[in-house]
Design a protein around this motif. Structure first.
Motif, PDB file in Angstrom:
ATOM      1  N   VAL A 225       0.843  -1.206   0.000  1.00  0.00           N
ATOM      2  CA  VAL A 225       0.000   0.000   0.000  1.00  0.00           C
ATOM      3  C   VAL A 225       0.874   1.250   0.000  1.00  0.00           C
ATOM      4  CG1 VAL A 225      -1.925  -1.131   1.195  1.00  0.00           C
ATOM      5  CG2 VAL A 225      -0.231   0.089   2.527  1.00  0.00           C
ATOM      6  N   PHE A 226       0.268   2.364  -0.469  1.00  0.00           N
ATOM      7  CA  PHE A 226       0.978   3.642  -0.392  1.00  0.00           C
ATOM      8  C   PHE A 226       0.004   4.755  -0.061  1.00  0.00           C
ATOM      9  CE2 PHE A 226      -0.216   3.752  -4.923  1.00  0.00           C
ATOM     10  CZ  PHE A 226      -0.705   5.039  -5.047  1.00  0.00           C
ATOM     11  N   VAL A 227       0.571   5.873   0.388  1.00  0.00           N
ATOM     12  CA  VAL A 227      -0.182   7.084   0.696  1.00  0.00           C
ATOM     13  C   VAL A 227       0.555   8.246   0.035  1.00  0.00           C
ATOM     14  CG1 VAL A 227       0.984   7.480   2.908  1.00  0.00           C
ATOM     15  CG2 VAL A 227      -1.282   8.393   2.570  1.00  0.00           C
ATOM     16  N   ASP A 228      -0.211   9.279  -0.365  1.00  0.00           N
ATOM     17  CA  ASP A 228       0.377  10.418  -1.070  1.00  0.00           C
ATOM     18  C   ASP A 228      -0.509  11.637  -0.844  1.00  0.00           C
ATOM     19  OD1 ASP A 228       1.952  11.908  -2.855  1.00  0.00           O
ATOM     20  OD2 ASP A 228       0.872  11.207  -4.613  1.00  0.00           O
ATOM     21  N   GLY A 229       0.054  12.822  -0.984  1.00  0.00           N
ATOM     22  CA  GLY A 229      -0.726  14.049  -0.986  1.00  0.00           C
ATOM     23  C   GLY A 229      -0.535  14.987   0.170  1.00  0.00           C
ATOM     24  N   GLY A 230       0.051  14.521   1.252  1.00  0.00           N
ATOM     25  CA  GLY A 230       0.250  15.398   2.412  1.00  0.00           C
ATOM     26  C   GLY A 230      -1.045  16.028   2.873  1.00  0.00           C
ATOM     27  N   HIS A 231      -1.023  17.346   3.067  1.00  0.00           N
ATOM     28  CA  HIS A 231      -2.223  18.072   3.508  1.00  0.00           C
ATOM     29  C   HIS A 231      -2.971  18.693   2.332  1.00  0.00           C
ATOM     30  CE1 HIS A 231      -0.155  18.531   7.684  1.00  0.00           C
ATOM     31  NE2 HIS A 231      -0.585  17.307   7.463  1.00  0.00           N
ATOM     32  N   GLU A 232      -2.534  18.375   1.111  1.00  0.00           N
ATOM     33  CA  GLU A 232      -3.160  18.921  -0.100  1.00  0.00           C
ATOM     34  C   GLU A 232      -4.276  18.022  -0.631  1.00  0.00           C
ATOM     35  OE1 GLU A 232      -2.343  21.969  -1.319  1.00  0.00           O
ATOM     36  OE2 GLU A 232      -1.043  22.091   0.436  1.00  0.00           O
ATOM     37  N   TYR A 233      -4.062  16.708  -0.647  1.00  0.00           N
ATOM     38  CA  TYR A 233      -5.056  15.767  -1.177  1.00  0.00           C
ATOM     39  C   TYR A 233      -4.808  14.383  -0.569  1.00  0.00           C
ATOM     40  CZ  TYR A 233      -1.127  14.722  -4.304  1.00  0.00           C
ATOM     41  OH  TYR A 233       0.109  14.414  -4.805  1.00  0.00           O
ATOM     42  N   LEU A 234      -5.846  13.538  -0.547  1.00  0.00           N
ATOM     43  CA  LEU A 234      -5.747  12.178  -0.029  1.00  0.00           C
ATOM     44  C   LEU A 234      -5.681  11.209  -1.204  1.00  0.00           C
ATOM     45  CD1 LEU A 234      -8.506  12.336   2.739  1.00  0.00           C
ATOM     46  CD2 LEU A 234      -6.036  12.514   3.056  1.00  0.00           C
ATOM     47  N   ARG A 235      -4.560  10.516  -1.326  1.00  0.00           N
ATOM     48  CA  ARG A 235      -4.406   9.511  -2.370  1.00  0.00           C
ATOM     49  C   ARG A 235      -3.857   8.238  -1.740  1.00  0.00           C
ATOM     50  NH1 ARG A 235       0.118   9.128  -6.876  1.00  0.00           N
ATOM     51  NH2 ARG A 235      -0.723   7.391  -8.062  1.00  0.00           N
ATOM     52  N   ARG A 236      -4.498   7.101  -2.072  1.00  0.00           N
ATOM     53  CA  ARG A 236      -4.070   5.812  -1.569  1.00  0.00           C
ATOM     54  C   ARG A 236      -3.896   4.870  -2.738  1.00  0.00           C
ATOM     55  NH1 ARG A 236      -4.353   8.747   2.123  1.00  0.00           N
ATOM     56  NH2 ARG A 236      -5.621   8.696   3.955  1.00  0.00           N
ATOM     57  N   GLY A 237      -3.089   3.847  -2.542  1.00  0.00           N
ATOM     58  CA  GLY A 237      -2.918   2.826  -3.553  1.00  0.00           C
ATOM     59  C   GLY A 237      -2.686   1.491  -2.887  1.00  0.00           C
ATOM     60  N   TYR A 238      -2.994   0.428  -3.617  1.00  0.00           N
ATOM     61  CA  TYR A 238      -2.873  -0.915  -3.063  1.00  0.00           C
ATOM     62  C   TYR A 238      -2.620  -1.878  -4.215  1.00  0.00           C
ATOM     63  CZ  TYR A 238      -7.661   0.489  -3.938  1.00  0.00           C
ATOM     64  OH  TYR A 238      -8.783   1.070  -4.488  1.00  0.00           O
ATOM     65  N   THR A 239      -1.911  -2.941  -3.935  1.00  0.00           N
ATOM     66  CA  THR A 239      -1.497  -3.862  -4.987  1.00  0.00           C
ATOM     67  C   THR A 239      -2.524  -4.944  -5.290  1.00  0.00           C
ATOM     68  OG1 THR A 239      -0.326  -5.235  -3.392  1.00  0.00           O
ATOM     69  CG2 THR A 239       0.950  -3.542  -4.519  1.00  0.00           C
ATOM     70  N   ASN A 240      -3.380  -5.256  -4.365  1.00  0.00           N
ATOM     71  CA  ASN A 240      -4.307  -6.370  -4.547  1.00  0.00           C
ATOM     72  C   ASN A 240      -5.691  -5.941  -5.012  1.00  0.00           C
ATOM     73  OD1 ASN A 240      -2.363  -8.234  -3.785  1.00  0.00           O
ATOM     74  ND2 ASN A 240      -2.881  -8.083  -1.641  1.00  0.00           N
ATOM     75  N   SER A 241      -5.820  -4.717  -5.481  1.00  0.00           N
ATOM     76  CA  SER A 241      -7.104  -4.187  -5.957  1.00  0.00           C
ATOM     77  C   SER A 241      -8.209  -4.308  -4.912  1.00  0.00           C
ATOM     78  CB  SER A 241      -7.531  -4.891  -7.255  1.00  0.00           C
ATOM     79  OG  SER A 241      -6.575  -4.684  -8.256  1.00  0.00           O
ATOM     80  N   ALA A 242      -7.840  -4.145  -3.666  1.00  0.00           N
ATOM     81  CA  ALA A 242      -8.821  -4.234  -2.586  1.00  0.00           C
ATOM     82  C   ALA A 242      -8.612  -3.083  -1.605  1.00  0.00           C
ATOM     83  CB  ALA A 242      -8.703  -5.566  -1.852  1.00  0.00           C
ATOM     84  N   LYS A 243      -9.628  -2.257  -1.471  1.00  0.00           N
ATOM     85  CA  LYS A 243      -9.521  -1.111  -0.575  1.00  0.00           C
ATOM     86  C   LYS A 243      -9.391  -1.527   0.883  1.00  0.00           C
ATOM     87  CE  LYS A 243     -11.853   2.200  -3.492  1.00  0.00           C
ATOM     88  NZ  LYS A 243     -12.968   3.105  -3.648  1.00  0.00           N
ATOM     89  N   ASP A 244      -9.684  -2.785   1.190  1.00  0.00           N
ATOM     90  CA  ASP A 244      -9.571  -3.217   2.580  1.00  0.00           C
ATOM     91  C   ASP A 244      -8.157  -3.704   2.918  1.00  0.00           C
ATOM     92  OD1 ASP A 244      -9.719  -5.557   1.112  1.00  0.00           O
ATOM     93  OD2 ASP A 244     -11.168  -6.528   2.437  1.00  0.00           O
ATOM     94  N   ASP A 245      -7.172  -3.393   2.088  1.00  0.00           N
ATOM     95  CA  ASP A 245      -5.768  -3.712   2.371  1.00  0.00           C
ATOM     96  C   ASP A 245      -5.176  -2.780   3.424  1.00  0.00           C
ATOM     97  OD1 ASP A 245      -5.827  -5.728   0.516  1.00  0.00           O
ATOM     98  OD2 ASP A 245      -4.597  -4.697  -0.974  1.00  0.00           O
ATOM     99  N   PHE A 246      -5.883  -1.686   3.754  1.00  0.00           N
ATOM    100  CA  PHE A 246      -5.360  -0.715   4.710  1.00  0.00           C
ATOM    101  C   PHE A 246      -6.467  -0.174   5.594  1.00  0.00           C
ATOM    102  CE2 PHE A 246      -6.479   1.693   0.924  1.00  0.00           C
ATOM    103  CZ  PHE A 246      -7.205   2.752   1.443  1.00  0.00           C
ATOM    104  N   ILE A 247      -6.047   0.408   6.713  1.00  0.00           N
ATOM    105  CA  ILE A 247      -6.945   1.110   7.635  1.00  0.00           C
ATOM    106  C   ILE A 247      -6.650   2.593   7.478  1.00  0.00           C
ATOM    107  CG2 ILE A 247      -7.573   1.472  10.051  1.00  0.00           C
ATOM    108  CD1 ILE A 247      -6.433  -1.405  10.539  1.00  0.00           C
ATOM    109  N   ASP A 248      -7.664   3.381   7.193  1.00  0.00           N
ATOM    110  CA  ASP A 248      -7.485   4.821   7.012  1.00  0.00           C
ATOM    111  C   ASP A 248      -7.383   5.494   8.378  1.00  0.00           C
ATOM    112  OD1 ASP A 248      -7.439   7.448   6.215  1.00  0.00           O
ATOM    113  OD2 ASP A 248      -9.173   7.289   4.902  1.00  0.00           O
ATOM    114  N   LEU A 249      -6.282   6.165   8.621  1.00  0.00           N
ATOM    115  CA  LEU A 249      -6.035   6.855   9.897  1.00  0.00           C
ATOM    116  C   LEU A 249      -6.026   8.376   9.719  1.00  0.00           C
ATOM    117  CD1 LEU A 249      -3.122   4.599  11.187  1.00  0.00           C
ATOM    118  CD2 LEU A 249      -5.550   4.409  11.749  1.00  0.00           C
ATOM    119  N   SER A 250      -6.463   8.842   8.558  1.00  0.00           N
ATOM    120  CA  SER A 250      -6.442  10.270   8.258  1.00  0.00           C
ATOM    121  C   SER A 250      -7.416  11.043   9.147  1.00  0.00           C
ATOM    122  CB  SER A 250      -6.805  10.510   6.792  1.00  0.00           C
ATOM    123  OG  SER A 250      -5.830   9.948   5.970  1.00  0.00           O
TER     124      SER A 250
END
Length: 66
Positions: free
Chosen positions: A34-59
């Motif tokens: 998984v990855f995260v990007d955007g800092g305080h400008e935008y929320l962008r996430r990515g994951y390798t298994n095409s499943a949004k449940d690969d991560f827990i959002d802590l934003s």
């Protein structure tokens, strides 16, 4: 308008918490699933298994008036 206070996720595979702190601050967890990007400008996430449940959002965001 929404203001981003914290842009972070936790990988469900390796458990690592990763945080992006500035725009174009692309951060990948130690297992690379998984990855995260955007800092305080935008929320962008990515994951390798095409499943949004690969991560827990802590934003954290708040609503602010224009």
């Amino acid at each position: 308008m929404t203001k981003i206070i914290k842009n972070a996720i936790q990988c469900k595979y390796c458990g690592e918490i990763i945080e992006s702190t500035s725009a174009h601050d692309f951060i990948t967890c130690k297992c690379g699933k998984v990855f995260v990007d955007g800092g305080h400008e935008y929320l962008r996430r990515g994951y390798t298994n095409s499943a949004k449940d690969d991560f827990i959002d802590l934003s954290e965001t708040i609503e602010v008036e224009n």
